[in-house]
Design a protein around this motif. Structure first.
Motif, mmCIF file in Angstrom:
data_model
loop_
_atom_site.group_PDB
_atom_site.id
_atom_site.type_symbol
_atom_site.label_atom_id
_atom_site.label_comp_id
_atom_site.label_asym_id
_atom_site.label_seq_id
_atom_site.Cartn_x
_atom_site.Cartn_y
_atom_site.Cartn_z
ATOM 1 N N TYR A 29 -59.390 -2.820 6.876
ATOM 2 C CA TYR A 29 -60.457 -2.731 5.879
ATOM 3 C C TYR A 29 -60.847 -1.270 5.704
ATOM 4 O O TYR A 29 -60.808 -0.480 6.649
ATOM 5 C CB TYR A 29 -61.687 -3.540 6.319
ATOM 6 C CG TYR A 29 -61.412 -5.017 6.530
ATOM 7 C CD1 TYR A 29 -61.437 -5.910 5.469
ATOM 8 C CD2 TYR A 29 -61.121 -5.505 7.801
ATOM 9 C CE1 TYR A 29 -61.187 -7.258 5.658
ATOM 10 C CE2 TYR A 29 -60.857 -6.849 8.002
ATOM 11 C CZ TYR A 29 -60.893 -7.722 6.925
ATOM 12 O OH TYR A 29 -60.636 -9.056 7.134
ATOM 13 N N GLU A 64 -63.979 0.800 4.937
ATOM 14 C CA GLU A 64 -65.432 0.752 4.839
ATOM 15 C C GLU A 64 -65.999 1.949 4.073
ATOM 16 O O GLU A 64 -67.107 1.874 3.559
ATOM 17 C CB GLU A 64 -66.055 0.691 6.237
ATOM 18 C CG GLU A 64 -65.790 -0.623 6.959
ATOM 19 C CD GLU A 64 -66.558 -0.746 8.255
ATOM 20 O OE1 GLU A 64 -66.619 -1.858 8.803
ATOM 21 O OE2 GLU A 64 -67.098 0.274 8.738
ATOM 22 N N ARG A 73 -63.337 5.882 6.336
ATOM 23 C CA ARG A 73 -63.512 5.057 7.533
ATOM 24 C C ARG A 73 -62.584 3.845 7.404
ATOM 25 O O ARG A 73 -62.778 2.977 6.566
ATOM 26 C CB ARG A 73 -64.954 4.589 7.708
ATOM 27 C CG ARG A 73 -65.172 3.787 9.006
ATOM 28 C CD ARG A 73 -66.587 3.256 9.144
ATOM 29 N NE ARG A 73 -67.565 4.326 9.136
ATOM 30 C CZ ARG A 73 -68.517 4.430 8.207
ATOM 31 N NH1 ARG A 73 -68.629 3.534 7.247
ATOM 32 N NH2 ARG A 73 -69.379 5.436 8.259
ATOM 33 N N VAL A 128 -62.099 1.643 14.932
ATOM 34 C CA VAL A 128 -62.485 2.374 13.727
ATOM 35 C C VAL A 128 -61.904 3.784 13.804
ATOM 36 O O VAL A 128 -62.007 4.452 14.839
ATOM 37 C CB VAL A 128 -64.018 2.436 13.566
ATOM 38 C CG1 VAL A 128 -64.390 3.241 12.330
ATOM 39 C CG2 VAL A 128 -64.604 1.032 13.492
#
Length: 368
Positions: free
Chosen positions: A173, A175, A204, A215
């Protein structure tokens, strides 16, 4: 005893006990959600629930637990510290007996005429099966390179993520990302920048396996391009002062740049105003090379220049200024002409000749 009676040795051998079944991690069924997700090398404790009406009485495994897992009676809890070899899903099965009350049992002994009272616990038991999952969290192993680049180019990065679970399904993903950045299924990032993308951008990227996540944060520095827009003179004469003013395009006039003369012939220099000066000497004829480089961060442009330095041809043998020729006689003279430039072709052209005088175009011999 065996030393004295060796014939009975076979009768005294203890039966071999079968090895306990080894429970190993397995794929987590798609329709199962584990009750507990465990981390590696971390203590897992599950305490048997109790209340005032139900008191713990006994515990028994229904299926072999994984290696190292045990039931701690004092704390009435299942305890385990999984290691790196025990990744995956486990289905635990156990039976728990709970004491819900007590009854009095009377026993009479005829011989001694004694009455014995015994407290008998009233038990309720239940079987429980629980799925647990030992997870290795995803981890980024790589970092992007080339995070500083010239705008109007393409930035691309494909991360390498480690997750040692055999049934891992890592998803990615974004972000935080600049507008227009595209995320692929394998976590690859592609960003087609244009000339307006001149700034610092935060990114990110998240990798998750459904239980844990990692992350990765980094910054992208998109720099404006620079370009040398001037053209240097490419034909010059020996002993004639050479000048070339370097002119540079950049989006902002206040933008700091570094301009340098990478190389050039002996005597060539550039001042703070980017003016290149040089006076070619007799030993610097033919083609001479120099290069100018302008840079702003990763944005740069280089101009390579080839200058041909010409030396005029030289007449080493010419007729005297005054010649006496008898009428009817033949006069001739051999001109000797040379050119210091290696590849130059010499052409001799007569500007003014008396009637009847000729010059050979190949040998340059005058005849009259």
């Amino acid at each position: 005893l065996i030393d004295l009676f060796p014939e009975i040795k076979h009768a005294m051998d203890l039966p071999k006990m079968p090895k306990p079944i080894t429970t190993i991690g397995q794929h987590l069924p798609q329709d199962v959600l584990p009750r507990h997700v465990l981390g590696l090398n971390q203590l897992f404790t599950y305490k048997i629930p109790e209340d005032e009406a139900r008191e713990f009485y006994s515990f028994r495994w229904l299926t072999p637990p994984p290696k190292g897992m045990f039931f701690h009676y004092e704390s009435r809890s299942i305890q385990w510290v999984p290691d790196d070899t025990q990744l995956g899903a486990y289905k635990l099965g156990y039976r728990i007996e709970m004491k819900v009350g007590e009854s009095v049992s009377l026993e009479a002994t005829v011989r001694d005429s004694l009455l014995t009272y015994q407290m008998v616990p009233e038990l309720e038991g239940y079987d429980e099966y629980v799925w647990i999952y030992v997870n290795d969290p995803p981890m980024f192993l790589t970092a992007p390179i080339g995070t500083e680049f010239v705008s109007n180019t393409t930035f691309a990065y494909t991360p390498v993520v480690r997750d040692r679970n055999i049934d891992t399904r890592v998803k990615y993903y974004l972000e935080l990302a600049p507008e227009g950045m595209v995320l692929g299924e394998n976590g690859g990032l592609v960003w087609e920048t244009d000339s307006a993308d001149v700034s610092v951008y935060d990114v990110r990227l998240v990798a998750t396996d459904g239980f844990d996540r990692d992350v990765q944060e980094f910054r992208l520095f998109a720099r404006a391009g620079v370009k040398i827009i001037s053209s240097a003179p490419t034909d010059w004469k020996v002993n004639q002062p050479y000048q070339y003013q370097v002119e540079i395009w950049r989006p902002e006039l206040a933008q700091e740049m570094r301009v340098e003369l990478l190389h050039g012939p002996v005597g060539m220099s550039m001042n703070n105003n980017y003016l290149i000066t040089w006076t070619p000497e007799l030993t610097q004829i033919d083609t001479q090379y120099f290069a100018v480089k302008v840079s702003h961060g990763v944005a740069q442009d280089t101009q390579n220049v080839a200058v041909f330095i010409n030396h005029p041809p030289m007449i080493s043998a010419e007729p005297p200024a005054m010649n006496v020729v008898n009428v009817g006689a033949t006069w001739d003279f051999q001109l000797e002409v040379s050119d210091p430039n290696i590849a130059d072709k010499i052409t001799v052209t007569a500007i003014e000749l008396p009637d009847g005088m000729r010059i050979d175009p190949f040998t340059w011999r005058l005849r009259w």
